[in-house]
Scaffold this motif. Structure first.
Motif, PDB file in Angstrom:
ATOM      1  N   TRP A 105      -4.031   1.285   6.640  1.00  0.00           N
ATOM      2  CA  TRP A 105      -4.800   1.839   5.944  1.00  0.00           C
ATOM      3  C   TRP A 105      -4.971   3.533   5.905  1.00  0.00           C
ATOM      4  O   TRP A 105      -5.186   4.132   5.926  1.00  0.00           O
ATOM      5  CB  TRP A 105      -6.228   1.694   7.138  1.00  0.00           C
ATOM      6  CG  TRP A 105      -6.002   1.114   8.656  1.00  0.00           C
ATOM      7  CD1 TRP A 105      -5.749  -0.193   9.222  1.00  0.00           C
ATOM      8  CD2 TRP A 105      -5.534   2.744   9.257  1.00  0.00           C
ATOM      9  NE1 TRP A 105      -5.268   0.621   9.951  1.00  0.00           N
ATOM     10  CE2 TRP A 105      -5.028   1.988  10.769  1.00  0.00           C
ATOM     11  CE3 TRP A 105      -5.720   3.570   9.478  1.00  0.00           C
ATOM     12  CZ2 TRP A 105      -5.021   2.519  11.695  1.00  0.00           C
ATOM     13  CZ3 TRP A 105      -6.209   4.228  10.388  1.00  0.00           C
ATOM     14  CH2 TRP A 105      -5.398   4.233  11.589  1.00  0.00           C
ATOM     15  N   PRO A 119       0.676 -13.698   6.979  1.00  0.00           N
ATOM     16  CA  PRO A 119       2.219 -14.969   7.034  1.00  0.00           C
ATOM     17  C   PRO A 119       1.908 -15.749   6.286  1.00  0.00           C
ATOM     18  O   PRO A 119       3.192 -16.291   5.537  1.00  0.00           O
ATOM     19  CB  PRO A 119       1.040 -16.059   8.598  1.00  0.00           C
ATOM     20  CG  PRO A 119      -0.141 -15.328   8.845  1.00  0.00           C
ATOM     21  CD  PRO A 119       0.108 -13.672   8.203  1.00  0.00           C
ATOM     22  N   GLY A 131       3.112  -0.913   9.241  1.00  0.00           N
ATOM     23  CA  GLY A 131       2.278  -1.004  10.202  1.00  0.00           C
ATOM     24  C   GLY A 131       3.071  -0.712  11.936  1.00  0.00           C
ATOM     25  O   GLY A 131       3.582  -0.249  11.822  1.00  0.00           O
TER      26      GLY A 131
END
Ligand code: NAD
Length: 527
Positions: free
Chosen positions: A166, A228, A241
């Motif tokens: 984000w 996933p 991330g």
């Protein structure tokens, strides 16, 4: 006076409707799915409701993308590149609206949101111009030149799955997709919930620029559900991330031997050498530590100062930091925005409280500013941060800088390297040669001399990424596009086989070949 919350509120309320056309572009059937609220960090205003995709939606998106990919790969590279040149222009033309959207979703100051436009436009232009060169087939001589020739060909891998966080709503959703698409792949993108509207707005500009919709599908929803599902179906995974999630992604991709590239966390050091321009370095430390409220993978969290300049530097640093203007302005009147999520605010508060409880000293900041908005936190500087405090070694990902003293350059380098991370570093000196020497000894994927992160990030021809636990693979430059390809070698043999001819005994053949190889090894250009 900066426009404060009351001034911008009417614009906030209207945006939720204004962004609906972007949200409608999600490759998830809106009517049949639950909705997830996206709220503005500045004030909690509702920006939109995005559909909560499921594994079935990822499945459909990957199948659609796979069907469209071969036609896209067969489109001449110049026609593909022209789309990204048009996107580059459209993005610059529409920058005001996109910058506002980035601010609303992320809570960052406008100047930091604008950096996203620049970077994305530059990357689009770079790959539009250079993709042909990066991807072109290359001829190589074989072991016996002229007799054997090899052709290295780059094929797209197929469908690239991109999972984005984000903190850079535009850059991290789109720049990796640009390289993957130009290499002839289709992309299924799963942006973070909090940055989905920006990702969809960027997709909308790409479609407007001429990109077929099927080759870029955006699925919205929760990462632990869709991530996933995407990793299990994609032919290559690009993940940005935390190191913790990156390891989960790598393990899952390994089960199918799917290739992956990981851009992960950092605990980035800045070393100021004794001969540095102190004012420039203070300015750099403030920019480097507090860009995007510190929620930037390459932002500076550890500052190493030599004893001789420690007190003067620290005094100036604290004064500059206290002077930062913070607030929810949708214009360029403030220096610092808000944190993006309550989770991130909690991490920052916990780490600072832990350090203070264990003896660290607060030089400035350290306070939540609810008078400005629910997630604002002051730019914070700590001294006396030692091992055993969480923020000594763990990534904070917030506006918190720890100041350390060092004895000599060897000590500074050793302490900069004393971490499992290796993403970005900054070195300041009036002697560029000296700073580069120090930089070569720092175990980080990027080192910025007399800058903090922007020099390496904007050097688009050169790869960036993490060493150690900060990542696998690189973005930008040749590596940033070739990773989305499979290399194939087609070798052609002429005149004679690479085996003894029938009229020559094996031993004589072996001796002859050994002499030939020895001779060829002496000829420059044939080695
Ligand atoms: P995170 O690892 O918690 O989440 C990243 C994304 O992965 C999110 O969108 C999340 O929904 C998704 N996700 C969650 N579980 C998943 C799973 N099992 N499989 C696949 N995806 C899953 O990180 P974050 O807190 O959102 O982002 C901040 C971190 O990202 C920081 O550590 C920062 O340093 C790092 N980061 C790195 C770079 C870089 O270029 N190196 C850039 C930006 C951010």
């Amino acid at each position: 006076m900066p426009p404060v919350l009351d001034d911008v509120k009417p614009r906030h309320e209207s945006v939720s409707g204004r962004f609906a056309p972007f949200i409608a572009l999600a490759a998830v059937p809106h009517r049949d799915r639950e909705s997830i609220e996206v709220r503005a960090p500045f004030d909690g205003a509702l920006l939109g409701l995005i559909p909560r995709g499921t594994e079935a939606d990822v499945d459909v998106a990957v199948q659609d993308a796979r069907r469209a990919q071969s036609r896209w790969a067969a489109t001449p590279i110049d026609a593909r590149a022209a789309i990204f040149t048009r996107f580059h222009r459209l993005l610059l033309d529409r920058r005001e609206e996109i910058v506002t959207l980035i601010q609303l979703e992320s809570g960052k100051a406008r100047r930091h949101a604008f950096e996203e436009i620049l970077d994305t436009a530059v990357v689009a232009q770079h790959y539009a111009v250079h993709a042909r060169r990066y991807l072109r087939p290359r001829r190589h001589a074989g072991a016996l030149p002229l007799i054997t020739t090899a052709l290295e060909i780059r094929h797209p891998v197929g469908v690239v799955g991109i999972i984005a966080p984000w903190n850079f709503p535009l850059i991290l959703s789109i720049t990796d997709a640009i390289a993957a698409l130009l290499a002839g792949n289709a992309v299924v993108l799963r942006p973070d919930v909090q940055s989905s509207i920006t990702a969809l707005a960027a997709a909308s500009l790409l479609y407007e620029a001429g990109l077929p919709r099927e080759v870029l599908r955006v699925v919205t929803g929760e990462g632990h559900e869709l991530g996933p599902a995407l990793i299990d179906r994609a032919d290559f995974v690009m993940f940005t991330g935390s190191t913790r999630t990156g390891k989960i992604v790598a393990q899952q991709a390994a089960r199918r031997l799917t290739g992956f590239s990981l851009e992960l966390g950092g605990k980035n050091p800045m070393i100021v050498l004794p001969d540095a321009d102190i004012d420039a370095a203070v300015d750099g430390a403030v920019r480097g530590a507090f860009v995007g409220a510190g929620q930037v993978c390459v932002s500076i969290e550890r500052l190493y100062l030599p004893e001789v300049m420690h007190d003067e530097f620290t005094a100036k640093l604290v004064a500059r930091t206290r002077a930062l203007r913070m607030g929810p302005a949708l214009d360029y009147s403030v220096d610092l925005g808000s944190l993006t999520s309550a989770r991130q605010l909690e991490v920052v508060e916990d780490q600072v409280a832990d350090a203070l409880a264990k003896g660290a000293r607060l030089l400035c900041g350290g306070t939540r500013r609810q008078d400005l908005g629910p997630l604002f936190y002051e730019a914070t500087i700590l001294a006396g941060v030692v091992p055993g405090m969480t923020l000594y070694a763990e990534e904070t990902f917030g506006p918190v800088l720890a100041v350390h003293r060092y004895d000599d350059v060897d000590d500074a380098i050793a302490r900069a390297n004393e971490t499992r991370y290796g993403l970005n570093a900054s070195v300041w000196s009036r002697s560029v040669r000296r700073a580069v020497e120090v930089g070569r000894r720092i175990q980080c994927g990027t080192v910025n001399v007399n800058e903090v992160y922007a020099a390496s990030w904007t050097a688009t021809r050169s790869p960036i990424g993490g060493m150690k636990e900060s990542g696998v693979g690189r973005r930008h430059g040749a590596e940033g596009i070739l990773k989305y390809t499979e290399a194939q070698t087609i070798a052609v043999q002429r005149l004679m086989p690479l085996a003894p001819p029938p009229f020559l005994a094996e031993e004589r053949y072996a001796n002859l070949i050994a002499r030939t190889v020895r001779l060829l090894g002496r000829i420059p250009g044939l080695r």
